[in-house]
Scaffold this motif. Structure first.
Motif, mmCIF file in Angstrom:
data_model
loop_
_atom_site.group_PDB
_atom_site.id
_atom_site.type_symbol
_atom_site.label_atom_id
_atom_site.label_comp_id
_atom_site.label_asym_id
_atom_site.label_seq_id
_atom_site.Cartn_x
_atom_site.Cartn_y
_atom_site.Cartn_z
ATOM 1 N N GLY A 1 -3.245 5.799 -2.221
ATOM 2 C CA GLY A 1 -4.155 6.685 -1.519
ATOM 3 C C GLY A 1 -3.453 7.820 -0.819
ATOM 4 N N ALA A 2 -4.082 8.310 0.269
ATOM 5 C CA ALA A 2 -3.560 9.478 0.978
ATOM 6 C C ALA A 2 -3.793 9.320 2.475
ATOM 7 N N ASN A 3 -2.898 9.919 3.257
ATOM 8 C CA ASN A 3 -3.069 9.903 4.709
ATOM 9 C C ASN A 3 -2.425 11.126 5.330
ATOM 10 N N CYS A 4 -2.766 11.366 6.584
ATOM 11 C CA CYS A 4 -2.107 12.346 7.452
ATOM 12 C C CYS A 4 -2.262 13.798 6.974
ATOM 13 N N GLY B 1 -16.187 6.100 -3.285
ATOM 14 C CA GLY B 1 -15.448 5.046 -3.973
ATOM 15 C C GLY B 1 -14.221 4.522 -3.259
ATOM 16 N N ALA B 2 -13.965 4.981 -2.027
ATOM 17 C CA ALA B 2 -12.816 4.478 -1.268
ATOM 18 C C ALA B 2 -13.048 3.030 -0.875
ATOM 19 N N VAL C 1 0.871 -1.172 0.000
ATOM 20 C CA VAL C 1 0.000 0.000 0.000
ATOM 21 C C VAL C 1 0.911 1.226 0.000
ATOM 22 N N CYS C 2 0.560 2.250 -0.760
ATOM 23 C CA CYS C 2 1.395 3.456 -0.792
ATOM 24 C C CYS C 2 0.517 4.708 -0.727
ATOM 25 N N GLN C 3 0.811 5.573 0.253
ATOM 26 C CA GLN C 3 0.003 6.770 0.474
ATOM 27 C C GLN C 3 0.851 8.044 0.457
ATOM 28 N N ILE D 1 -7.116 3.924 -0.561
ATOM 29 C CA ILE D 1 -7.132 4.004 0.896
ATOM 30 C C ILE D 1 -7.005 5.465 1.320
ATOM 31 N N PHE D 2 -7.750 5.843 2.377
ATOM 32 C CA PHE D 2 -7.651 7.191 2.928
ATOM 33 C C PHE D 2 -7.664 7.120 4.450
#
Length: 561
Positions: free
Chosen positions: A201-204, A262-263, A168-170, A227-228
């Motif tokens: 996806g994205a995080n933080c 759509g996540a 997984v890569c955010q 992924i979020f």
């Protein structure tokens, strides 16, 4: 059930919440959260258990900053393997039915050209951490909070080199929808999806409200599951304490919207607690993730812009920078050329190196280009180590032109997620349909979608053969109807010694544009006069409505008819 099987189900996949902020009260001054894997493992386990009880599918290890570069700042570099190994074991002890995702954060120091760490050093540091994690039995790798697309790509490549676990890569975005170094969500997804990843996806950095525009953008263009993991809002300081303002109820309301948009995967980052995750799970447990089909984007990108091949739009025009040209010009002159190329609506630079030049630093030169232009970068070389080094420096998704039979170069190209391009040299007896079919068969062999492949067709010198160039363009158009590759015409040899050479090239490009060819490659000296004719031809077609691009090309950015 493993992670890849979990992704195939229609239900939402739940990740846990914050680890670092949950452990803050147990940290002594100047000590990183990862040290607690050795000194207070029970406290780390308690955080895992608090999320596991709420029904999450994946719990993340306490290894976000457990790489050698970061740990060295605390005198813990020698314990790198121990800290990562213990973190996975602690998480597995806490997991009942949960999978264990190994958290991989940024190195903590910037990679060249923004810092001192080289790409090869960064690869080695990420490899070391991921090897320890994989050996300990993690179920997946979670690369997260990446502001640099280059660093994210390096971490992803390192993961693929040492294990076959799901990855997984955010990226992490600010309130304006861009990372700290200017990457937008669409460009980020485009570059990351070209790598061998399972989820992007994205995080933080921001709360769920601020992340929602990023969610919508990524959903609109991503092919892979998304992924979020937002923060619980922007932290505020009250009475000496750092607080996160978003309540569990508000957090769950927004993450529900993420899923409806759509996540596939949702979770939390800084400031989120087991209460936030409990509310999130409760609100979204019975929602099915909407299915979608996103057509592939054909092209390549710089750090901040996607260059897409489309028959209905103006040609993407590139400039060929040969080794001889680069070594014969000063960096100031090259900077002037880059500015001129952007002004004249060029799209990419092609680094044409038939072999490696002794003493020439391709990595430093690419970093120079990326600091001075937003043009895409393409590479045409037979040097394998040269190619590996060059692709490792790119901030975006590159394009590589290679011989269809060069298996090693193809492997390097796919490793770094660059667009695959094949070279075809046109001569009198070239069977264009046969060449296209040969490329199609090659695409099948290497599991590459031909719609995402680019052919660079080198046109022969004008007058060498007794054939019609217009007829050859027509043959290319017919072959493209059967095999949907994109085509770039290289005209460096086409009319170099002919009288009125740039006019010939410009007229040929005009014909090519009308016949659905997507790109062209010129020498620096050919830009102005050749493109004047091309832009005029496109102004007379549907590719440049009302001649707006032609007017700007001739009269500057504010010009119009």
């Amino acid at each position: 059930m493993n992670f890849r099987e979990l992704l195939k189900e229609k239900k939402v996949v739940f990740f846990d919440g914050a680890m670092g902020t949950s452990l803050q009260s147990y940290l002594s001054p100047g000590s990183p959260p990862e040290k607690l894997n050795l000194t207070l493992p029970q406290k780390v386990k308690e955080v895992h258990l608090s999320y596991a009880r709420e029904g999450v599918d994946v719990i993340e290890t306490n290894t976000f900053g457990a790489n050698r570069v970061k740990l060295e700042k605390y005198g813990l570099a020698s314990r790198t393997k121990d800290i990562n190994y213990r973190a996975v074991k602690i998480a597995k002890e806490a997991a009942s039915s949960q999978l264990v995702g190994a958290s991989i954060g940024p190195l903590g120091d910037l990679i060249q050209p923004w810092g001192e760490i080289t790409t090869s050093q960064a690869l080695q540091v990420f490899r070391e951490q991921i090897e320890s994690i994989a050996e300990a039995g993690a179920d997946l790798i979670v690369i997260e909070t990446m502001a640099s697309l280059k660093e994210a790509r390096i971490a992803a490549v390192a993961a693929r080199e040492v294990c076959d676990l799901p990855v997984v890569c955010q990226l992490t975005f600010g309130e304006q929808g861009k990372t700290l170094i200017g990457i937008d969500a669409r460009t980020g997804v485009f570059a990351l999806e070209a790598l061998d990843l399972d989820v992007v996806g994205a995080n933080c950095s921001i709360g769920p409200r601020e992340m929602f525009p990023v969610v919508k953008t990524m959903v609109s263009c991503a092919k892979k599951p998304l992924i979020f993991q937002p923060n619980a809002g922007k932290p505020v300081l009250e009475k000496g304490k750092t607080l996160f303002p978003v309540t569990p109820e508000e957090f769950s309301w927004w993450t529900k919207k993420f899923v409806e948009c759509g996540a596939k995967i949702i979770g939390g980052c800084c400031g989120t607690t087991s209460e936030h995750i409990a509310a999130m799970v409760t609100k979204t447990r019975n929602i099915c993730v909407p299915s979608k089909k996103t057509p592939p984007i054909k092209g390549f990108s710089s750090r901040t812009k996607i260059y897409s091949f489309k028959e209905e739009t103006p040609l993407l025009v590139g400039i060929n920078l040969s080794r001889e040209f680069i070594e014969g010009e000063s960096l100031d002159k090259i900077s002037e050329l880059l500015a001129f190329a952007e002004e004249k609506q060029c799209s990419f630079l092609n680094l044409g190196f038939r072999k490696r030049s002794k003493g020439f630093g391709i990595g430093s030169f690419i970093n120079f280009l990326q600091q001075n232009t937003n043009l895409g970068i393409c590479i045409d070389t037979e040097g394998k180590s040269f190619l590996d080094e060059a692709l490792g420096e790119l901030e975006g998704k590159g394009l590589v032109f290679l011989n269809p039979d060069d298996e090693e170069a193809l492997k390097i190209t796919k490793k770094w997620g660059a667009t695959v391009g094949f070279n075809i040299y046109l001569h009198k007896k070239t069977d264009i349909g046969g060449e296209f079919n040969r490329i199609l068969e090659k695409c099948r062999q290497i599991s590459v979608n031909p719609e995402e492949v680019v052919l660079k067709i080198t046109m022969p010198p004008f007058g060498r053969y007794n054939f019609s160039f217009k007829d050859k363009i027509t043959e290319i158009k017919k072959a493209k109807l059967c095999i949907p590759v994109s085509v770039i015409l290289e005209l460096n040899e086409f009319s170099r010694k002919a009288i009125g050479s740039n006019f010939l090239k410009g007229f040929l490009l005009g014909i090519a544009s009308w016949y659905g060819i997507e790109g062209a490659l010129l020498e620096p000296a050919q830009i102005e006069s050749s493109l004047s004719i091309l832009k005029a031809a496109e102004a007379l077609s549907s590719k440049d409505i009302k001649g707006k691009k032609f007017a700007k090309f001739i009269g500057g950015k504010n010009a119009s008819f």
